[in-house]
Enzyme design. Structure first.
Site, mmCIF file in Angstrom:
data_model
loop_
_atom_site.group_PDB
_atom_site.id
_atom_site.type_symbol
_atom_site.label_atom_id
_atom_site.label_comp_id
_atom_site.label_asym_id
_atom_site.label_seq_id
_atom_site.Cartn_x
_atom_site.Cartn_y
_atom_site.Cartn_z
ATOM 1 N N PRO A 19 14.798 1.840 -25.715
ATOM 2 C CA PRO A 19 14.980 2.780 -27.032
ATOM 3 C C PRO A 19 16.282 3.423 -27.057
ATOM 4 O O PRO A 19 16.992 3.905 -26.038
ATOM 5 C CB PRO A 19 13.811 3.952 -26.487
ATOM 6 N N CYS A 103 16.682 11.474 -21.223
ATOM 7 C CA CYS A 103 17.723 11.787 -22.115
ATOM 8 C C CYS A 103 18.812 12.917 -21.502
ATOM 9 O O CYS A 103 18.366 13.879 -21.283
ATOM 10 C CB CYS A 103 17.153 12.156 -23.519
ATOM 11 N N HIS A 172 16.264 4.218 -15.196
ATOM 12 C CA HIS A 172 17.496 3.992 -15.510
ATOM 13 C C HIS A 172 18.496 4.305 -13.921
ATOM 14 O O HIS A 172 17.922 5.613 -13.729
ATOM 15 C CB HIS A 172 18.105 4.713 -16.666
ATOM 16 N N GLY A 206 19.822 -0.381 -16.762
ATOM 17 C CA GLY A 206 21.102 0.209 -16.777
ATOM 18 C C GLY A 206 21.968 -0.953 -16.552
ATOM 19 O O GLY A 206 22.010 -1.385 -15.091
ATOM 20 N N ASP A 207 22.973 -1.376 -17.287
ATOM 21 C CA ASP A 207 24.358 -1.911 -17.110
ATOM 22 C C ASP A 207 23.984 -3.369 -17.140
ATOM 23 O O ASP A 207 24.951 -4.119 -16.717
ATOM 24 C CB ASP A 207 25.029 -1.598 -15.768
ATOM 25 N N ARG A 230 22.448 -1.334 -24.351
ATOM 26 C CA ARG A 230 23.888 -1.592 -25.048
ATOM 27 C C ARG A 230 24.120 -2.963 -25.425
ATOM 28 O O ARG A 230 24.691 -3.338 -26.129
ATOM 29 C CB ARG A 230 24.778 -0.793 -24.407
HETATM 30 C C1 FMN Z 1 23.318 4.979 -28.504
HETATM 31 C C2 FMN Z 1 22.272 5.443 -27.333
HETATM 32 C C3 FMN Z 1 21.080 6.093 -27.742
HETATM 33 C C4 FMN Z 1 20.088 6.045 -26.729
HETATM 34 N N1 FMN Z 1 18.929 6.786 -26.929
HETATM 35 C C5 FMN Z 1 18.064 6.682 -26.198
HETATM 36 C C6 FMN Z 1 16.638 7.135 -26.547
HETATM 37 O O1 FMN Z 1 16.490 7.552 -27.560
HETATM 38 N N2 FMN Z 1 15.572 6.972 -25.736
HETATM 39 C C7 FMN Z 1 15.984 6.762 -24.326
HETATM 40 O O2 FMN Z 1 14.850 6.834 -23.579
HETATM 41 N N3 FMN Z 1 17.133 6.462 -23.869
HETATM 42 C C8 FMN Z 1 17.960 6.280 -24.801
HETATM 43 N N4 FMN Z 1 19.180 5.808 -24.385
HETATM 44 C C9 FMN Z 1 19.420 5.163 -23.118
HETATM 45 C C10 FMN Z 1 19.136 3.668 -23.161
HETATM 46 O O3 FMN Z 1 17.633 3.470 -23.478
HETATM 47 C C11 FMN Z 1 19.278 3.054 -21.752
HETATM 48 O O4 FMN Z 1 18.538 3.637 -20.650
HETATM 49 C C12 FMN Z 1 20.829 3.093 -21.130
HETATM 50 O O5 FMN Z 1 21.677 3.040 -22.483
HETATM 51 C C13 FMN Z 1 21.042 2.356 -20.023
HETATM 52 O O6 FMN Z 1 20.844 0.717 -20.339
HETATM 53 P P1 FMN Z 1 21.921 -0.131 -20.644
HETATM 54 O O7 FMN Z 1 23.038 -0.088 -19.928
HETATM 55 O O8 FMN Z 1 21.278 -1.242 -20.809
HETATM 56 O O9 FMN Z 1 22.586 0.336 -22.101
HETATM 57 C C14 FMN Z 1 20.299 5.501 -25.481
HETATM 58 C C15 FMN Z 1 21.601 5.233 -25.033
HETATM 59 C C16 FMN Z 1 22.571 4.779 -26.189
HETATM 60 C C17 FMN Z 1 23.827 4.215 -25.742
#
Ligand code: FMN
Length: 335
Positions: A19, A103, A172, A206-207, A230
């Site tokens: 999300p 969050c 995360h 995460g990552d 991301r």
């Molecule tokens: C732009 C953005 C918005 C996010 N909004 C939410 C959200 O609405 N709910 C949530 O649980 N995490 C949110 N996150 C966190 C992501 O779900 C995720 O946990 C975090 O980006 C780490 O994963 P990744 O490294 O694969 O991006 C957000 C992250 C980003 C970058």
């Protein structure tokens, strides 16, 4: 072995789309589904907004049949509001409900919602119990390792939330204090997986940004699936590339330029369909550069795309990009 959440069969080692606020809307989810995401979530939705029937929050409840299985994620600081919001969101017909306890941003966490609940596990447990009781759907939770380095209480969180009925947990590998800085540390996620008391699926997050990392971390941390955020922005192919690598140990070729243009065009069409022409055009602007990362001399096109208001002209610019870069060999961002 297939991963199951209630009656939802996610297959072996599912890849979930994270999300993401202002990103994980229906147009973005459409291209990620095409890219191979096994389950998706809405961006987080304010429980207070849902109760007040705020138009912005209500619009985030829009889900479509082809998106299934899909979860609606909510957040809030008040237990009664979360209960009511769960009832409202359940009526939108998702496959599951998810609670955000991760969050870190100030205007959420400092108002007692999101990751703030990591500082008050008793309240988190009561809130989760209220949500579980308010819906017939499976409830899942997404959270972080803890509030800061001194309070990494994810083990207690996992056990107590499982005990009151959540059916999966996404972790995360950062604390709230870390925000998005440094590298995610999945060591504690492995500890949760190894805890014999824990029976529910544990998803690591995460990552993850390449097939190799996904394969290495799958092996190293033993999670039941992974959530990707991301790395999917402008690159929905990450899901199919990771899956292909899992199955064959080899890299799937990156998307061709035509595939990039096509995904961007689809995202744009869906944006206009769902948001209307004005907002659709405007909100698409943040996505263009991501679809064409790595293309030489792309800046002038980007500048045009983020200024242009006319839908047909935007299509024409995308066609021009297709022509101009037609002979460039596929660039694989993930390689
Ligand atoms: C732009 C953005 C918005 C996010 N909004 C939410 C959200 O609405 N709910 C949530 O649980 N995490 C949110 N996150 C966190 C992501 O779900 C995720 O946990 C975090 O980006 C780490 O994963 P990744 O490294 O694969 O991006 C957000 C992250 C980003 C970058």
């Amino acid at each position: 072995m297939s991963v199951k959440i209630g009656n939802i069969d996610l297959g072996e080692f599912p890849l979930l789309l994270a999300p993401m606020e202002d990103v994980s809307d229906p147009p973005f989810r459409y291209v990620c589904k095409q890219g191979g995401a096994d389950m998706m979530y809405t961006e987080f939705i304010s429980s207070e907004g849902l109760i007040r029937s705020a138009a912005k929050s209500k619009a985030k409840l829009d889900i479509f049949e082809y998106e299934r299985p899909i979860g609606i994620q909510i957040f809030g600081s008040d237990i009664e509001s979360m209960r009511e919001a769960t009832e409202i969101a359940t009526l939108a017909g998702p496959d599951l409900m998810d609670i955000n306890y991760g969050c870190p941003v100030k205007n959420v966490a400092c108002r007692g919602a999101g990751s703030a609940l990591l500082q008050d596990i008793d309240k988190m447990v009561k809130m989760t119990e209220a949500v579980v009781k308010a819906t017939h759907l499976p409830v899942t939770v997404k959270t972080r390792l803890g509030w800061d380095d001194n309070t990494k209480n994810i083990e207690e969180v996992a056990e107590r939330l499982q005990d009151i009925g959540i059916q999966a947990l996404t972790i995360h590998g950062r604390t709230r204090a870390q925000l998005y800085k440094g590298e995610a540390d999945w060591t504690l996620i492995r500890e949760i997986k190894r805890n014999p008391r824990i029976k529910i699926p544990i998803f690591g997050n995460g990552d993850i940004d390449s097939p190799e990392k996904a394969a290495n971390w799958r092996l190293e941390y033993g999670v039941d699936g992974m959530m990707i955020g991301r790395a999917a922005i402008g690159y929905p192919w990450i899901f199919r590339e990771v899956k292909h690598f899992f199955q064959t140990g080899e890299h799937l070729a990156g998307p061709t330029l035509d595939e990039r243009v096509e995904a961007c065009r689809t995202h744009f069409i869906k944006s206009i369909e769902w948001k209307g022409p004005k907002v659709g055009v405007f909100e698409m602007r943040r996505h263009y550069a991501n679809y064409f990362k790595g293309l030489p001399d792309f800046k002038p096109y980007r500048t045009q795309l983020v200024k242009e208001e006319n839908i047909d002209t935007i299509y024409a610019i995308l066609d021009e990009i297709s022509d101009k870069y037609a002979n460039i060999s596929p660039i694989n961002e993930m390689a």
